[in-house]
Design a protein around this motif. Structure first.
Motif, PDB file in Angstrom:
ATOM      1  N   LEU A 253       0.818  -1.212   0.000  1.00 37.00           N
ATOM      2  CA  LEU A 253       0.000   0.000   0.000  1.00 37.00           C
ATOM      3  C   LEU A 253       0.851   1.261   0.000  1.00 37.00           C
ATOM      4  CD1 LEU A 253      -2.675  -1.023   2.669  1.00 37.00           C
ATOM      5  CD2 LEU A 253      -2.908  -1.104   0.178  1.00 37.00           C
ATOM      6  N   ASP A 254       2.108   1.138   0.395  1.00 36.91           N
ATOM      7  CA  ASP A 254       2.990   2.300   0.489  1.00 36.91           C
ATOM      8  C   ASP A 254       3.593   2.699  -0.857  1.00 36.91           C
ATOM      9  OD1 ASP A 254       2.640   2.453   3.299  1.00 36.91           O
ATOM     10  OD2 ASP A 254       4.143   0.904   3.598  1.00 36.91           O
TER      11      ASP A 254
ATOM     12  N   GLY B 231      -1.793   3.943   2.632  1.00 35.55           N
ATOM     13  CA  GLY B 231      -0.351   3.781   2.735  1.00 35.55           C
ATOM     14  C   GLY B 231       0.372   5.084   3.037  1.00 35.55           C
TER      15      GLY B 231
END
Length: 641
Positions: free
Chosen positions: A530-531, A551
């Motif tokens: 998600l980052d 994220g």
């Protein structure tokens, strides 16, 4: 023999004859005896392979013996209840059909468990039936011609054998007239059938999970799993409407004063676990090129997949939101409740393309890519495979993407672009192409060694792709994100491949961001896929407006105790969260909860859940279940949808 013994014996025979005639008994037993034998032989074979014997067989076989007894009584009772006419014909048809279906499910359950370490559930069966084009090559890779011949012979016998045997017993003539129907004996048989099947479920549940063994009878476990899934479907106070209101469906990128329209390349490494690449395991020299790149990149030392399945992992990475479970994987071609990187960058004048050396119809990948916002899509059907080796039943070695990549870059490289290369080589069957690079010995186990060599192949592919960008003058203006889509297991915790592997071998992945304009650095805090979207926006100099993604940019300082969550691909199978060095795993009651100190126990061998403070495990469990309820709500499957 005493008169009492003779009387008891003759009384028992009279009771049996009242239930069914001799020909009917021959007919029923002709199918029931092989059915029972198959069930018990499969369980005994599995127990023997695990080295269990003697008294150990009794415990292993008890659930199967009880189920078979109940199954047999059910059909004896039905044959006794319906003596003739349409009722009897319906019973005969259902008898044959159920025996075939249950036998096939049993064989499939044992084979599926042997290959993956996971238990077969109804969703898997339905997935197999609804996706024959995808599933057939997988099944064929695990089934020999001898097995197919045996199954075909068994099906032929199931259809014709009982009738022929009953005809032989009856001497070819007509049997005596059926006695007048009575419901007392069939009702008793049905009641005992229910008792035995219930006992089978209870005994199997009491045995609990056993490494390398199906604890109960496969048909009973299949039903019990569905009941367990229904029991796990709690809302946990999730407001579905509010969840959907807060989804990043109206986001956009706002250039900051330092914004640069540089290219972005995502290289997704199929089934690549962190422990199998050199930057994360110095003792394993599989990926020397990636090791060199890691010294020039932003390297996440502890990166995780959100869900160990490719399409779901792509959703987390490219769209920045938690992916759904298996049931919703294919529907990602219809909807993704987020604006994804290709869409966001398209607003800024970017072109986009998705490349894979896999057949295009796998998991509706063209529709998924289109829904993510990719303009161009290239799959195996668009590539010349001459001179390339098959990597597995899904596709060819990843160097087949290099030709289409160069052609697309020649046509579109003048504008900023976002290109994704979705590799396939390390996926099961682990054929490890050796035509150009040969093979090395990394492990004694043949399957693991082929996998490690397949990972080694990816190292050459990434090197060739980076070289292509350098030769075309695109390297310096490109940000490369290189990550595993998920890991791969080889029995470390009793499971294989990846879909339901929630331990480190299944979800711990390599992740590095190579930005030629930035110095190398290390990220020690846990991160996940998600980052990636916020990181790409950050590196390009864009601010996200109109909504928030869950994220965080890994360029910014991250708290080392942030919670990183992951779930299995199967619905209500397993979830986990990592906070700092502590990892918690929940199996929805199918096996005990797990808690590990990864700083002291990176291989997750010592479960310290029993030492947790009162209420601690419950809090971690509730947090994860609420998270999954929110994900379901996001995709329109939660309460109030």
């Amino acid at each position: 023999m005493s008169g009492r013994d003779q009387g008891g014996r003759s009384g028992g025979l009279r009771l049996l004859s009242r239930l069914l005639s001799r020909r009917e008994w021959a007919y029923v037993l002709a199918l029931l005896v092989p059915f029972v034998g198959l069930n018990l032989a499969l369980k005994a074979s599995r127990a023997s392979a695990l080295g269990s014997g003697g008294a150990g067989y009794t415990g292993f076989l008890a659930p199967d013996l009880l189920f078979c007894a109940g199954y047999a009584l059910l059909w004896v009772g039905l044959f006794a209840a319906f003596r003739s006419g349409w009722g009897r014909w319906c019973v005969v048809v259902l008898f044959h059909a159920s025996a075939v279906v249950v036998a096939l499910l049993t064989v499939a359950a044992y084979r599926f468990f042997a290959v993956t370490g996971s238990r077969l559930d109804l969703d898997t069966v339905l997935y197999f039936l609804s996706s024959p084009g995808e599933v057939a090559p997988v099944v064929a890779s695990e089934a020999s011609p001898v097995l197919f011949a045996a199954v075909a012979a068994a099906l032929l016998y199931a259809l014709l054998g009982p009738g022929l045997l009953a005809w032989a017993v009856g001497g070819g003539g007509s049997s005596r007239p059926n006695p007048r129907p009575t419901w007392r004996a069939p009702a008793v048989a049905g009641l005992w059938a229910l008792v035995f099947v219930s006992l089978s479920a209870l005994v199997g549940a009491a045995r609990g999970p056993s490494d390398g063994m199906l604890s109960g009878s496969p048909p009973v476990e299949l039903v019990a799993a569905e009941v367990g899934h229904l029991g796990a479907a709690r809302t946990y106070g999730v407001d579905a409407a509010r969840v959907r209101e807060n989804l990043p469906t109206a986001t956009s990128l706002k250039p900051t004063p330092g914004a640069e329209k540089r290219n972005v390349v995502l290289i997704s490494l199929e089934s690549t676990r962190a422990r199998s690449v050199t930057p994360y395991n110095r003792n394993l020299k599989t990926t020397p090129f990636l090791d060199g790149l890691s010294g020039e990149s932003i390297l996440a030392e502890r990166a995780y997949a959100v869900t160990p399945h490719t399409t779901n992992a792509l959703t987390a990475t490219v769209c920045g939101i938690d992916p759904p479970d298996r049931e919703e994987t294919e529907s990602l071609g219809d909807r993704i409740p987020s604006r994804c990187l290709p869409e966001l960058l398209d607003d800024q004048g970017y072109k986009s393309a998705f490349f894979q050396s896999v057949k295009e119809d796998f998991e509706r990948r063209p529709q998924v890519a289109k829904n993510m916002g990719y303009e161009d899509f290239y799959s195996l059907e668009d590539m010349n495979t001459t001179g390339f080796e098959r990597a597995n039943y899904f596709g060819y070695e990843d160097d087949a993407m290099l030709g289409p990549s160069r052609e697309w870059l020649e046509q579109n490289g003048e504008k900023p672009f976002f290109a994704t290369y979705n590799t396939i080589t390390p996926h099961h069957q682990y054929l490890a192409p050796e035509g150009r690079h040969g093979r090395k010995d990394f492990a004694e186990d043949d399957q693991l060694n082929r996998y490690q060599n397949s990972v080694r192949y990816l190292d050459f592919f990434v090197e060739n792709l980076i070289r292509q960008y350098k030769e075309m003058g695109l390297y310096e203006d490109t940000v490369f994100v290189i990550q595993g889509d998920h890991g791969e297991a080889f029995g470390e915790h009793g499971r294989y491949q990846h879909d339901n592997v929630i331990w480190e071998e299944g979800i711990r992945i390599p992740l590095m961001v190579l930005d030629p304009s930035r110095p190398a650095s290390r990220v020690k805090a846990p991160v996940n896929q998600l980052d990636v979207l916020p990181t790409v926006a950050d590196l390009l100099g864009y601010r996200i407006e109109g909504g928030e993604y869950p994220g965080r940019s890994i360029v910014d300082p991250l708290p080392e105790d942030r919670a990183i969550k992951a779930s299995c691909w199967y619905e209500n199978e397993c979830v986990a969260s990592v906070k700092g060095d502590e990892k918690y795993v929940y199996h929805y009651g199918a096996r005990p909860e797990e808690l590990y100190d990864l700083s002291e126990d990176p291989s997750e061998k010592n479960n310290v859940a029993a030492d947790a403070p009162p209420g601690y495990l419950k809090a971690r469990r509730e947090e994860l279940l609420r998270w999954r309820a929110e994900v379901e709500a996001a995709y329109g499957e939660g309460p109030g949808s």
